[in-house]
Design a protein around this motif. Structure first.
Motif: not given
Length: 106
Positions: A1-25
């Motif tokens: 896969m292209d080095s300019q592609v980043t895969v971010i794994q979401a897990s558990g509930s996607i809510d305010s806390i994990s959503g903020n973490q996804l945004r930071r990632d």
């Protein structure tokens, strides 16, 4: 896969806390030069309205950076929320990571 592609794994509930973490990632990935972000939801079990809001903000962030955002392996509950809010038309959604990789490779 292209080095300019980043895969971010979401897990558990996607809510305010994990959503903020996804945004930071995602922000970190963009700052590191990623042009395409794939959020793999294979291990996600639930998403609430704040999680949906986080995804919309992530999409805005990626587009403002001139990038591409895709989701894959979404569960039925997340798909239903995206459809009920008509957000499914905004996101590029793949059934799984392999389908995404085939599309990116072509």
């Amino acid at each position: 896969m292209d080095s300019q592609v980043t895969v971010i794994q979401a897990s558990g509930s996607i809510d305010s806390i994990s959503g903020n973490q996804l945004r930071r990632d995602v922000s970190d990935a963009i700052a590191s030069g990623a042009k395409t972000i794939l959020i793999d939801c294979e291990k996600a079990t639930f998403m609430d309205s704040s999680g949906l809001g986080a995804l919309v903000m992530i999409l805005k962030t990626v587009r403002e950076a001139g990038g591409r955002l895709a989701l894959c392996s979404i569960i039925d509950q997340i798909e239903m929320i995206l459809q009920l809010t008509s957000m499914d038309s905004l996101f590029e959604i793949f059934p799984n990571r392999e389908a995404f990789e085939q599309k990116v490779a072509s």
